[in-house]
Every structure is written in structure tokens, then in C-alpha cells.
Design an enzyme around this catalytic site. Structure first.
Site, PDB file in Angstrom:
ATOM      1  CG  ASP A  14       6.980   5.736  15.112  1.00  0.00           C
ATOM      2  OD1 ASP A  14       5.987   6.167  15.836  1.00  0.00           O
ATOM      3  OD2 ASP A  14       6.892   5.496  14.093  1.00  0.00           O
ATOM      4  NE  ARG A  94      16.744   2.571   7.021  1.00  0.00           N
ATOM      5  CZ  ARG A  94      16.677   3.757   7.368  1.00  0.00           C
ATOM      6  NH1 ARG A  94      18.136   4.500   7.292  1.00  0.00           N
ATOM      7  NH2 ARG A  94      15.502   4.468   7.402  1.00  0.00           N
ATOM      8  CG  ASP A 123      14.102   1.441   5.734  1.00  0.00           C
ATOM      9  OD1 ASP A 123      14.763   1.161   4.957  1.00  0.00           O
ATOM     10  OD2 ASP A 123      13.573   2.498   5.772  1.00  0.00           O
ATOM     11  CB  SER A 174       7.103   8.976   6.716  1.00  0.00           C
ATOM     12  OG  SER A 174       8.284   8.113   6.802  1.00  0.00           O
TER      13      SER A 174
END
Ligand code: ARG
Length: 414
Positions: A14, A94, A123, A174
Site C-alpha cells: 500500500d 502511532r 490507526d 495484515s
């Protein structure tokens, strides 16, 4: 001159596609920034890949030190577990990434930060709330949320633009990794009835296959922070890395969680967090020895709030600072050593000691040397039970159903 965009770059499909896509769609210069939070990648290869795809610059920032000091250890001191289960590895990383991205954007004179999150996850929330808090002037682009391509279309796009995709069979999962743990979702895991296939786990041995020999380790804490392993002083990064290996070998730290996302959906995520699970348990054991009953009870409530705040992306809030101040203050005497036994998926605390221990043998013992005044118990019980006794005489004993029945007022009327 083209506008500059800082892209949070993982090296995955991605974010690799995002480099090209941002150039095509927005006509910008892309600076790829990869942040190392202990996810043991080949960062050199990641950098080169970004440059090859067309990033004007590719940087790797080592965030491990900051991650441990400002995020992992405070979360450990709090015993932060989202919904009682998830040690928050991804969630904690994050806001740190957001901070480092913002710093880099300001340094590079970039107007925009881009990230690879989709529109369904937590996220995106954590990144954007944090960026907006730290640099409200910054524009944000979320290509994967905007481009509306399926996984297949993304791969086609990559092929068309000669963006290298790992030749090995792509994992159906993922995955997100940091020092504090690994998060795995998608693929077969989307069916909550299905036991996670063995290939989901890479940090931990299956408890069935873990060695039959238990292992004992001793973790030394200073004010709630782990500082030594088996008597050897160690920095935070090394200690966590080492514990991930040791505890993972014993099959410790597998978590299968149906969790409530910020965006309103339930999702099933598997976690591997051998060090986090073991350290939190050991830390709790030391707290049980060095903190009062009231402190422990109150702190549990704080931990729930703190974990929620972290999960929900509200790191850069004043509530965080307020709770952190309480948590830090609570750790003043959480110093000592905890011995744990690791065995086939289980951590068992088997010993603890502290110079500030509130455990007093002469009060607790049933053997000689007992200093507890048993006579004082009589008067204590009299006063402690006084409200119960008073109420029972006026209400409970007059109840025609008897003192054991539990009936709501509605039924009583019938
Ligand atoms: N559910 C976890 C969280 O919200 C992890 C998210 C990332 N997971 C992943 N497999 N990429 O913090």
C-alpha cells in the site's frame, strides 16, 4: 517548485503504491519516512525501494529509544491493557510516529503528511488526531482511504508501474510489529470461529510444542520500570527484545481478541506480545506487594481510562498528562525483584521481594513471632458490621421471603 509530502512508509504494498499514486494524483514530491519502533526490518532495503519507486528522499528514523521511554514504560507502569487483553503495541506506536513525521515535515518544509491507513481502522484516527494536535496547519492525505482500489487492483497498479512486490507468496494477513508486540488480522482470522492457523504466529512457539522444562527468570524493577534480567542490568530496548525471545520460546503472549474499534466495528485480532504479557504480570505482582489496597483499586480504574485513551488515539490530550502524572507518582516504591516461571504458554509469578514491601511476616504469620493483636479484631468487627446489623434488623429479617431470597419490588407486589 513542487509541494513536498512526507509519507509514512512501511515498505509494504500500500505505501509503495502510495508513492506513485501521490506523484500522479497530486503532482508532489514524496519524501518517504520509515520509523523503526523495533519491527526488525531490513531498513536499508526499505529505503532503497522507496527511492526506486520514485521518492525524492527516503529516511529511516530510529524511534526505539523514545518508544520505550515515553510510551512503552508508562503503559507498563499503568498495566495498560485495552479491554483487559491487548497491551496496545500498535496503538502506542502511532502517536510517536505522528510526532516524528511532524518534526520531519517541519524540517523539510513539507505542507502535507500522508499515511497508508484505510478508512476502517483505528490507526488513521491515531495518526490524524495526533498530527492535528501537534501541527494544525498540516494537510493530511490518506491514499488508501481515497483511492478506492481493492487489494487486487492495488497489486495490478503496482505491476503496471513496476513497483516491486515481494516475490514470496504474500502473507494473507495484515501485520504490524513493534517492540511491544505483533498485531495480526485478515485472512482466515476474519472468521471468529476459526482457530488461528499456525502460520499466524512467528514470535511465539505453540504452547503444545514448547519445551517441557520450565524456565525461571528474575526481573528487577526500579520505580515500576524493568531494569534488570536475572540480576544483569539492561537497557529497556535490550531487555524487551530479550524477553520477547525467551518468553516467546515458552509460548507466552498469544492473545485472541474480538475488540471494539474506535470506528464502531468489532474486529478480531491476534496478538503476540511475550515480553509485554510477562512484564505486566510481574509488574502487577510487585505493585501488589508495595502498594496499599486503596492505591491498587484506584489505579485499576486509572489503567482502564489510560488504555482507552491510548487505543482511541487521544495521546496528546491533557487527560493523558494528568493520568500519567498519577501513574508516575504511584510508582515511587514499586522497586524490587519478581521471579516468574515460564512454562507452556503460562507465566506464573512465584516470588517477589522489595525493600518497600508492605508484607509484614510478623503480622501475617500463623506461627510463632505473631505480633497481630487478635483481641483488637473483636471491637473492629463490632463496628465494621454495625451498619449491616442495623439494616438487617429493620429490613432483612422482616422480609417474608426470608433472607436468602432475591426478589425485585415488582414481583413482590403480585
Ligand atoms: N487492532 C490493533 C489496534 O487497533 C492493531 C491494528 C493494526 N493491525 C494490523 N494487523 N495491521 O491497535
Amino acid at each position: 517548485m513542487k509541494e513536498k509530502v512526507i509519507l509514512a512508509y512501511s515498505g509494504g504494498v500500500d505505501t509503495s503504491v502510495a508513492i506513485k499514486w501521490l506523484q500522479e494524483k497530486y503532482k508532489v514530491d514524496v519524501i518517504a519516512v520509515t520509523i523503526d519502533v523495533g519491527n526488525e526490518k531490513d531498513f536499508k532495503a526499505v529505503r532503497q525501494k522507496a527511492l526506486k519507486i520514485g521518492a525524492v528522499k527516503a529516511l529511516v528514523i530510529d524511534g526505539k529509544e523514545l518508544f520505550v521511554k515515553y510510551f512503552i514504560f508508562p503503559a507498563l507502569q499503568a498495566n495498560a491493557l485495552y479491554e483487559g487483553q491487548y497491551p496496545l503495541a500498535t496503538a502506542l506506536s502511532r502517536p510517536l510516529m505522528a510526532k516524528l513525521l511532524v518534526d520531519k515535515a517541519l524540517e523539510e518544509g513539507a505542507s502535507t503528511i500522508a499515511h497508508g491507513c484505510t478508512g476502517k481502522g483505528n490507526d488513521q484516527v491515531r495518526f490524524e488526531v495526533s498530527i492535528n494536535a501537534l501541527a494544525p496547519q498540516m494537510k493530511i492525505i490518506a491514499p488508501a482511504r481515497e483511492w478506492g482500489m481493492t487489494r487486487e487492483a492495488t497489486i495490478k497498479y503496482a505491476q503496471k508501474h513496476e513497483i516491486p512486490i515481494p516475490v514470496t507468496k504474500k502473507s494473507p494477513y495484515s501485520i504490524d510489529e513493534s517492540l511491544w508486540g505483533k498485531s495480526i488480522e485478515c485472512g482466515a482470522l476474519e472468521d471468529p470461529w476459526i482457530e488461528p492457523p499456525a502460520d499466524v504466529y512467528t514470535w511465539t512457539k505453540s504452547p503444545d510444542e514448547a519445551t517441557d522444562k520450565p524456565q525461571y527468570i528474575e526481573i528487577g524493577f526500579d520505580k515500576g520500570v524493568p531494569v534488570s534480567l536475572d540480576g544483569k542490568e539492561m537497557g529497556g530496548i535490550a531487555l524487551i527484545q530479550k524477553m520477547n525471545v525467551i518468553c516467546g520460546r515458552h509460548g507466552i503472549g498469544r492473545i485472541d481478541h474480538i475488540e471494539n474499534r474506535v470506528v464502531g466495528i468489532k474486529s478480531r485480532e491476534i496478538y503476540e506480545a511475550p515480553a509485554a504479557v510477562t512484564l505486566i504480570q510481574a509488574h502487577q505482582a510487585l505493585e501488589a506487594m508495595t502498594m496499599s489496597k486503596d492505591q491498587l483499586r484506584f489505579k485499576q480504574k486509572v489503567a482502564i481510562e489510560y488504555a482507552d485513551l491510548i487505543y482511541n488515539g487521544l495521546w496528546f490530550s491533557q487527560l493523558n498528562r494528568d493520568l500519567s502524572a498519577y501513574i508516575l507518582s504511584s510508582q515511587r516504591y514499586v522497586t524490587g525483584t519478581v521471579r516468574v516461571k515460564l512454562f507452556k504458554g503460562h507465566v506464573t509469578v512465584v516470588g517477589r521481594k522489595s525493600p518497600y514491601s508492605l508484607y509484614n511476616l510478623s503480622l501475617a504469620t500463623y506461627d510463632k513471632g505473631d505480633k497481630f493483636n487478635q483481641k483488637a479484631a473483636e471491637g473492629f468487627i463490632h463496628l465494621w458490621g454495625l451498619p449491616v446489623k442495623t439494616q438487617a434488623q429493620i429490613q432483612l429479617l422482616g422480609d417474608k421471603e426470608g433472607p436468602l431470597s432475591i426478589v425485585g419490588p415488582d414481583e413482590e407486589e403480585k
